[in-house]
Design a protein around this motif. Structure first.
Motif: not given
Length: 153
Positions: A123-127
């Motif tokens: 989740l931390e790497t997603q828009m």
């Protein structure tokens, strides 16, 4: 500022569209308990053609459709296999499978999602749109799994 956003969006499109592909067979059926896979700590294994999924926009004319093919695990950790279809200008351009691990606390709150083969929180790497869709899916998933495990007990 607009140029930076556009450049970042294009970069994210190419990064998300070029993930390694993993091909597997497809399992179908309703969510059921596999008696052979039930172990003492009630770690149920679900095999499902679960009629849920999500669609995530990945830029101008690009969308990724995630459909659940198999679920394994229990209320605290679930491995979900998705069939992922990528569309560009409404035409399917790729189809592959991805596994994600969904981790929950005792109150059924989502703790994190890890894509198979990675170590950091997905989740931390997603828009923001992708984060929202995965979080909404995670809530529907834990609700359904809890409902099904209560029926099996």
């Amino acid at each position: 500022m607009t140029f930076h956003f556009l450049a970042l969006s294009i970069f994210m499109f190419f990064v998300s569209c070029n993930q390694p592909r993993k091909h597997k067979g497809i399992v179908s059926g309703k969510i059921t308990e596999n008696k052979a896979d039930k172990i003492a700590d009630k770690d149920f294994v679900f095999k499902a053609d679960y009629k849920d999924g999500m669609v995530i926009s990945c830029g101008s004319g690009c969308a990724m459709q995630y459909n659940v093919k198999q679920i394994e695990g229990n209320e605290s950790k679930m491995k979900v296999e998705f069939s992922v279809q990528m569309f560009e200008d409404e035409k399917e351009t790729d189809h592959y499978f991805e596994d994600y691990f969904f981790f929950y606390n005792k109150e059924n709150k989502l703790l994190k999602i890890i894509r198979n083969g990675e170590t950091e929180s997905f989740l931390e790497t997603q828009m923001p749109n992708s984060q929202r869709e995965f979080k909404n899916f995670a809530q529907r998933l834990i609700t359904e799994v809890n409902k099904q495990t209560k029926k099996l007990q």
